[in-house]
Design an enzyme around this catalytic site. Structure first.
Site, short mmCIF file in Angstrom:
data_model
loop_
_atom_site.label_atom_id
_atom_site.label_comp_id
_atom_site.label_asym_id
_atom_site.label_seq_id
_atom_site.Cartn_x
_atom_site.Cartn_y
_atom_site.Cartn_z
N TYR A 11 0.83 -1.22 0.00
CA TYR A 11 0.00 0.00 0.00
C TYR A 11 0.86 1.27 0.00
O TYR A 11 0.84 2.05 -0.96
CB TYR A 11 -0.93 -0.06 1.21
N TYR A 140 4.85 -6.40 16.75
CA TYR A 140 5.02 -5.62 15.51
C TYR A 140 5.83 -4.35 15.80
O TYR A 140 6.84 -4.08 15.15
CB TYR A 140 3.65 -5.27 14.92
N ASN A 169 -1.65 6.97 11.13
CA ASN A 169 -2.57 6.10 10.40
C ASN A 169 -2.63 6.46 8.91
O ASN A 169 -3.27 7.44 8.54
CB ASN A 169 -3.96 6.15 11.03
N ARG A 220 -7.34 8.79 16.37
CA ARG A 220 -6.13 8.54 15.58
C ARG A 220 -5.86 9.74 14.67
O ARG A 220 -6.77 10.51 14.35
CB ARG A 220 -6.30 7.29 14.71
N1 UFG Z 1 -11.37 0.25 14.54
C1 UFG Z 1 -12.72 0.00 14.79
N2 UFG Z 1 -13.35 -0.91 14.00
C2 UFG Z 1 -12.73 -1.59 13.00
C3 UFG Z 1 -11.36 -1.31 12.75
C4 UFG Z 1 -10.71 -0.39 13.55
O1 UFG Z 1 -13.30 0.58 15.69
O2 UFG Z 1 -13.37 -2.43 12.36
C5 UFG Z 1 -10.70 1.26 15.35
C6 UFG Z 1 -9.49 0.72 16.08
O3 UFG Z 1 -9.87 0.18 17.31
C7 UFG Z 1 -8.64 1.99 16.20
C8 UFG Z 1 -8.99 2.80 14.96
O4 UFG Z 1 -10.23 2.26 14.49
O5 UFG Z 1 -9.01 2.69 17.33
C9 UFG Z 1 -7.97 2.68 13.86
O6 UFG Z 1 -7.69 1.30 13.67
P1 UFG Z 1 -6.81 0.77 12.47
O7 UFG Z 1 -6.76 -0.72 12.57
O8 UFG Z 1 -7.26 1.37 11.18
O9 UFG Z 1 -5.38 1.39 12.77
P2 UFG Z 1 -4.51 1.26 14.09
O10 UFG Z 1 -4.52 2.62 14.73
O11 UFG Z 1 -4.85 0.12 14.93
O12 UFG Z 1 -3.11 0.87 13.44
C10 UFG Z 1 -2.25 1.77 12.86
C11 UFG Z 1 -1.40 1.09 11.80
C12 UFG Z 1 -0.56 0.02 12.44
C13 UFG Z 1 0.21 0.59 13.58
C14 UFG Z 1 -0.70 1.29 14.56
C15 UFG Z 1 0.07 2.00 15.63
O13 UFG Z 1 -2.22 0.53 10.82
O14 UFG Z 1 0.34 -0.48 11.48
O15 UFG Z 1 -1.46 2.28 13.88
O16 UFG Z 1 -0.67 2.03 16.80
F1 UFG Z 1 0.88 -0.37 14.25
#
Ligand code: UFG
Length: 330
Positions: A11, A140, A169, A220
């Site tokens: 990506y 990770y 993000n 985020r």
């Molecule tokens: N979320 C939901 N529902 C979903 C998916 C996500 O509520 O179906 C929430 C998650 O709990 C989080 C937010 O949306 O609070 C963002 O989630 P993502 O999975 O899109 O992204 P993350 O913040 O978990 O992850 C990102 C990067 C990772 C990295 C991380 C660092 O994608 O590679 O930030 O904390 F490790």
């Protein structure tokens, strides 16, 4: 400049390749295509394989006069890393070790490394500045931090200069619609919400609405993938102009809650997008917002897309035109 991009079919990697080509650089891509997509590749020399394939890396570094490496290739699913830590250390840390060793052997002195906000774990303060302690809460983040540290030691020892970019993000897609985001399985919030808008999922789950935030859902900092791509280009320039090895946060410096993101997606797609509250996802910090000031001051980086609606609109442009992603690969 000739730049080797590892993970150039993924990506963020594929968007960075596009951006480097737009800037007139020569690019060579190495990708295993385990997670990346052949459909995301541009018309550049391409090598399919693993970082630990030493003869393959020798071939790449011998055939091309590589000036610098932009290193994306990695596994990047937080949940999977908790279940299979050894697999993550093997792929990410040993893979990077193999790549860096070959760079040293072939006298390539500059690397831009794809790191993550996950290196901070639960931050002590918001916005997050680079000087805050690093304390990853999952393998990770640990593997990415281990690679950052490995790179730090390689400068005094081998003269290898590095810039590690800690992404918040990543979101959005090429504004011209040429490439976009396609993960299998998809775990990221915005693509999941857009899949609901496309009718591919019934609803989106909000992972927790009892966090210590204004509306109770996690906050985020969503950064456009093309702004990330530009930071890699500027980091390469910084290294070329004999800049020092550094670590930079990349975010816009503004946070959006999960509920706000869903609302923006409803507005952009003009779809209802049903949402339900679900239990918290293990390991999710309540709030992650970058301070991007260091990257702005030292790299001259300025995120172009600070309006979340525009970021979502670009993602929607890709998803609505490619509802099955790079379906030809599947
Ligand atoms: N979320 C939901 N529902 C979903 C998916 C996500 O509520 O179906 C929430 C998650 O709990 C989080 C937010 O949306 O609070 C963002 O989630 P993502 O999975 O899109 O992204 P993350 O913040 O978990 O992850 C990102 C990067 C990772 C990295 C991380 C660092 O994608 O590679 O930030 O904390 F490790």
């Amino acid at each position: 400049m000739t730049i080797l991009v590892t993970g150039g079919a993924g990506y963020i990697g594929s968007h960075t390749v596009l951006h480097l080509l737009d800037k007139g650089e020569d690019v060579v891509v190495l990708d295993s295509l385990e997670k990346g997509h052949a459909g995301a590749l541009q018309d550049v020399p391409f090598y399919q394989g693993e970082l630990r394939d030493e003869p393959l890396l020798d071939e790449v570094f011998t055939k091309h006069s590589i000036d610098a490496v932009v290193h994306f290739a990695a596994h990047s699913l937080v949940g999977e890393s908790v279940e299979q830590p050894l697999y993550y250390y093997e792929n990410n840390v040993l893979g990077s070790h193999a790549l860096i060793s070959k760079m040293v052997e072939h006298h390539v002195k500059h690397i831009v490394f794809s790191s993550t906000a996950a290196t901070y774990g639960e931050p002590e303060q918001i916005p997050i500045v680079e000087s805050l302690p690093t304390a990853p809460t999952n393998p990770y983040g640990e593997t990415k931090l281990a690679i950052e540290k490995m790179l730090r030691w390689c400068e005094p020892a081998y003269g290898l200069k590095s810039v590690s970019l800690r992404y918040f993000n990543a979101a959005g897609a090429d504004p011209k619609g040429r490439i976009g985001e396609d993960h299998l399985p998809e775990s990221h919030l915005i693509p999941i919400v857009l899949q609901v808008a496309l009718g591919q999922r019934q609803q989106v789950q909000i992972f927790g609405d009892d966090y210590d935030t204004e509306d109770g859902s996690c906050i985020r900092d969503y950064i456009h993938v093309m702004d990330l791509a530009d930071a890699h280009y500027l980091a390469l320039k910084h290294l070329k102009q004999t800049g020092s090895s550094e670590v930079y946060n990349l975010g816009i410096g503004q946070g959006f809650s999960v509920k706000e993101v869903i609302e923006v997606c409803r507005h952009v797609t003009e779809q209802e997008i049903p949402a339900v509250v679900a239990p918290r996802r293990t390991g999710d910090p309540a709030t992650l917002i970058a301070s991007p000031e260091k990257a702005k001051a030292q790299l001259g980086w300025e995120p172009r897309y600070t309006d979340l609606s525009e970021i979502v609109a670009h993602a929607w442009g890709w998803h609505s035109n490619h509802p099955n992603g790079y379906e030809k690969d599947k």
